[in-house]
Design a protein around this motif. Structure first.
Motif, PDB file in Angstrom:
ATOM      1  N   ILE A 108       0.848  -1.193   0.000  1.00  0.00           N
ATOM      2  CA  ILE A 108       0.000   0.000   0.000  1.00  0.00           C
ATOM      3  C   ILE A 108       0.885   1.244   0.000  1.00  0.00           C
ATOM      4  O   ILE A 108       0.680   2.189  -0.770  1.00  0.00           O
ATOM      5  CB  ILE A 108      -0.946   0.005   1.217  1.00  0.00           C
ATOM      6  CG1 ILE A 108      -1.976  -1.122   1.094  1.00  0.00           C
ATOM      7  CG2 ILE A 108      -1.639   1.360   1.364  1.00  0.00           C
ATOM      8  CD1 ILE A 108      -2.895  -1.277   2.304  1.00  0.00           C
ATOM      9  N   GLU A 109       1.889   1.230   0.869  1.00  0.00           N
ATOM     10  CA  GLU A 109       2.792   2.380   0.946  1.00  0.00           C
ATOM     11  C   GLU A 109       3.472   2.611  -0.405  1.00  0.00           C
ATOM     12  O   GLU A 109       3.563   3.757  -0.874  1.00  0.00           O
ATOM     13  CB  GLU A 109       3.842   2.130   2.036  1.00  0.00           C
ATOM     14  CG  GLU A 109       4.659   3.362   2.365  1.00  0.00           C
ATOM     15  CD  GLU A 109       5.769   3.073   3.363  1.00  0.00           C
ATOM     16  OE1 GLU A 109       5.703   2.031   4.057  1.00  0.00           O
ATOM     17  OE2 GLU A 109       6.703   3.893   3.447  1.00  0.00           O
ATOM     18  N   ALA A 110       3.943   1.531  -1.032  1.00  0.00           N
ATOM     19  CA  ALA A 110       4.617   1.668  -2.337  1.00  0.00           C
ATOM     20  C   ALA A 110       3.649   2.210  -3.381  1.00  0.00           C
ATOM     21  O   ALA A 110       4.012   3.073  -4.198  1.00  0.00           O
ATOM     22  CB  ALA A 110       5.168   0.310  -2.783  1.00  0.00           C
ATOM     23  N   ALA A 111       2.413   1.731  -3.352  1.00  0.00           N
ATOM     24  CA  ALA A 111       1.424   2.196  -4.328  1.00  0.00           C
ATOM     25  C   ALA A 111       1.136   3.677  -4.139  1.00  0.00           C
ATOM     26  O   ALA A 111       1.037   4.447  -5.098  1.00  0.00           O
ATOM     27  CB  ALA A 111       0.128   1.386  -4.196  1.00  0.00           C
ATOM     28  N   VAL A 112       1.009   4.091  -2.879  1.00  0.00           N
ATOM     29  CA  VAL A 112       0.693   5.501  -2.633  1.00  0.00           C
ATOM     30  C   VAL A 112       1.894   6.376  -2.985  1.00  0.00           C
ATOM     31  O   VAL A 112       1.748   7.455  -3.551  1.00  0.00           O
ATOM     32  CB  VAL A 112       0.247   5.719  -1.174  1.00  0.00           C
ATOM     33  CG1 VAL A 112      -0.049   7.194  -0.922  1.00  0.00           C
ATOM     34  CG2 VAL A 112      -0.983   4.887  -0.866  1.00  0.00           C
ATOM     35  N   ARG A 113       3.084   5.903  -2.660  1.00  0.00           N
ATOM     36  CA  ARG A 113       4.296   6.660  -3.003  1.00  0.00           C
ATOM     37  C   ARG A 113       4.333   6.884  -4.508  1.00  0.00           C
ATOM     38  O   ARG A 113       4.582   8.001  -4.979  1.00  0.00           O
ATOM     39  CB  ARG A 113       5.535   5.895  -2.524  1.00  0.00           C
ATOM     40  CG  ARG A 113       6.882   6.491  -2.904  1.00  0.00           C
ATOM     41  CD  ARG A 113       7.105   7.886  -2.408  1.00  0.00           C
ATOM     42  NE  ARG A 113       7.191   7.994  -0.971  1.00  0.00           N
ATOM     43  CZ  ARG A 113       7.166   9.157  -0.306  1.00  0.00           C
ATOM     44  NH1 ARG A 113       7.066  10.292  -0.980  1.00  0.00           N
ATOM     45  NH2 ARG A 113       7.239   9.171   1.011  1.00  0.00           N
ATOM     46  N   GLU A 114       4.060   5.852  -5.287  1.00  0.00           N
ATOM     47  CA  GLU A 114       4.076   5.995  -6.738  1.00  0.00           C
ATOM     48  C   GLU A 114       2.992   6.952  -7.211  1.00  0.00           C
ATOM     49  O   GLU A 114       3.205   7.779  -8.092  1.00  0.00           O
ATOM     50  CB  GLU A 114       3.884   4.635  -7.427  1.00  0.00           C
ATOM     51  CG  GLU A 114       3.943   4.769  -8.944  1.00  0.00           C
ATOM     52  CD  GLU A 114       3.492   3.524  -9.687  1.00  0.00           C
ATOM     53  OE1 GLU A 114       4.207   2.511  -9.601  1.00  0.00           O
ATOM     54  OE2 GLU A 114       2.425   3.567 -10.315  1.00  0.00           O
TER      55      GLU A 114
END
Lengths: 288, 160
Positions: free
Chosen positions: B143-149
């Motif tokens: 989730i964190e990686a998706a939001v960062r992107e």
């Protein structure tokens, strides 16, 4: 679960709010941010017969600066305070503490007035109000009155507000530029209500001593309270060093009879107080 | 007794008649037929009900529909357009930011708000913001990686 039925009104003036409160005969509740009230209603722990939505009363949103302090309107949201639009040390303090209230989507709706009226002993604004000797501004059918924070909080979820009264704002005294503060709270999950919350506000003297100290504790009693023994120790004229701060932290921990519940034992809360008072005092009295 | 409420949902005007005790979450689900907004706890802790109210993230289980007269609400159903998925949806898909999908609408709306803000959050700040919502499946890293992107892509799109 779903709340029990209620009537709903959304007045736009304080006068109308008060007449609805009076008409409600003690069974009407004020709806501000709803971040504490609505969960209680969803659990059916609270079943008001009517809700008076005050979100359209514009004058409750103002922030007024006077010579000696700042009056924050009851309807000011936690995230508005977090964005630090109030100048000076007081603004920085309010901004830092605001960030600890719940989570982001709770802070967009929750209000300082609502939090103070709800009077959870672990709530951040109660700790700040008691630390700074804030004054609650209240209005009722009988007129306006002002209630010092330490007289306002009576017990868990109990304040000296009458059922036909409304908080309009809270006045905090100005904090001079030489004041330093430290705030810490501990909970097992980020965003939960604190097990223990501590605010230390210190004015340092010119000789490495402390001119004035205010230490307020939340979560250790039925209301927020001041660590009077610790404050007295700090102001006794001794030079500030780690030893003094540890003694003050011990004094704060010894001075209380914290509750035991499913979240923590008394001893755990006591240890938290010792550690958090030391940490906040280090920030407020020792570090630059 | 029912109150009539006019609100804007994902850009469309809606007129509904609801009891005061009906939360915005339930009104969206039942009266507007938009079941994308989920109910996980109904006391403001889990974030599955997060929607945007006048572009701010809120817990729709803690707001009554009658309070939303004249307000603009954005839900997960409003993210995709005829042109395709919203960048946040594409990012969640690419980074496997969901498994059962129950928490996902809440995270998507929170992430959309984060990506629409002027500042790009640090890792610490992003984690603090995302800690608003609970997920039982993923362990949060995807989730964190998706939001960062999403944040990076939407900032790029805005500056180009």
């Amino acid at each position: 679960m779903k709340p029990a039925p209620f009537e709903y009104v959304a007045p736009t003036s304080i006068a109308d709010v008060l007449s609805h409160l009076v008409a409600g005969g003690g069974e009407a509740k004020i709806l501000a941010g709803g971040q504490s009230l609505v969960p209680a209603m969803n659990f059916r722990l609270a079943r008001p017969t009517s809700l008076i939505d005050i979100n359209r009363v514009k004058e409750l949103r103002s922030v007024t600066v006077d010579a000696g302090g700042v009056t924050v309107g009851a309807l000011v949201r936690h995230d508005e305070l977090q964005r630090n639009t109030i100048a000076g040390t007081l603004g920085s303090l309010l901004s830092e503490v605001a960030g600890w209230v719940g989570h982001l989507p709770v802070r967009t709706r929750g209000t300082i007035g609502g939090s103070l009226a709800h009077a959870d002993p672990a709530a951040e604004w109660g700790v700040v109000a008691v630390a700074l000797d804030a004054v609650l501004k209240v209005v009722g059918p009988g007129g306006k009155r002002e209630i010092p924070a330490r007289e306002f909080f009576r017990s868990v979820f109990v304040t000296s507000l009458e059922s036909d009264e409304l908080i309009t704002g809270v006045r905090f005294p100005r904090l001079s530029a030489d004041i330093r503060f430290g705030f810490r709270e501990f909970s097992r999950r980020a965003g939960d209500f604190a097990l223990v919350a501590v605010l230390a506000v210190v004015s340092r003297g010119s000789r490495g001593t402390v001119d004035s100290a205010r230490i307020a504790l939340g979560g250790v009693a039925s209301t927020p309270l001041r660590a009077a023994q610790a404050e007295a120790l700090l102001c006794s004229g001794r030079i500030v060093d780690e030893t003094l701060l540890r003694e003050a932290a011990d004094a704060a921990a010894a001075d209380i009879r914290p509750p035991a519940d499913i979240h923590a034992t008394s001893e755990f809360r006591r240890k938290l107080v010792r550690n958090l008072v030391f940490d906040t005092l280090t920030r407020a009295a020792l570090l630059d | 007794m029912k109150h009539e409420v006019s609100l804007e949902v994902n850009g469309e005007s809606k007129r509904i008649a609801v009891e005061p005790r009906k939360t915005l979450a339930d009104a969206l689900r039942e009266d507007c037929g938009l079941t994308g907004t989920h109910l996980g706890c109904e006391h403001g802790v889990c974030g599955a009900c997060t929607v945007l109210l006048d572009d701010e993230p809120i817990r729709s289980c803690l707001l009554f529909a009658v309070q939303c007269e004249g307000r603009a609400i954005r839900t997960v159903e409003g993210l995709a357009t005829e042109e395709g998925l919203h960048p946040v949806q594409e990012a969640f898909s690419r980074h496997h930011g969901l498994q059962c999908g129950f928490c996902t609408p809440g995270f998507l709306m929170l992430a959309t708000w984060i990506a629409e803000q002027d500042d790009i959050p640090s890792e610490e700040k992003l984690r603090d913001q995302l800690s608003s919502n609970l997920c039982r499946c993923t362990g949060y890293q995807n989730i964190e990686a998706a939001v960062r992107e999403t944040v990076e892509r939407m900032h790029e799109d805005r500056s180009s």
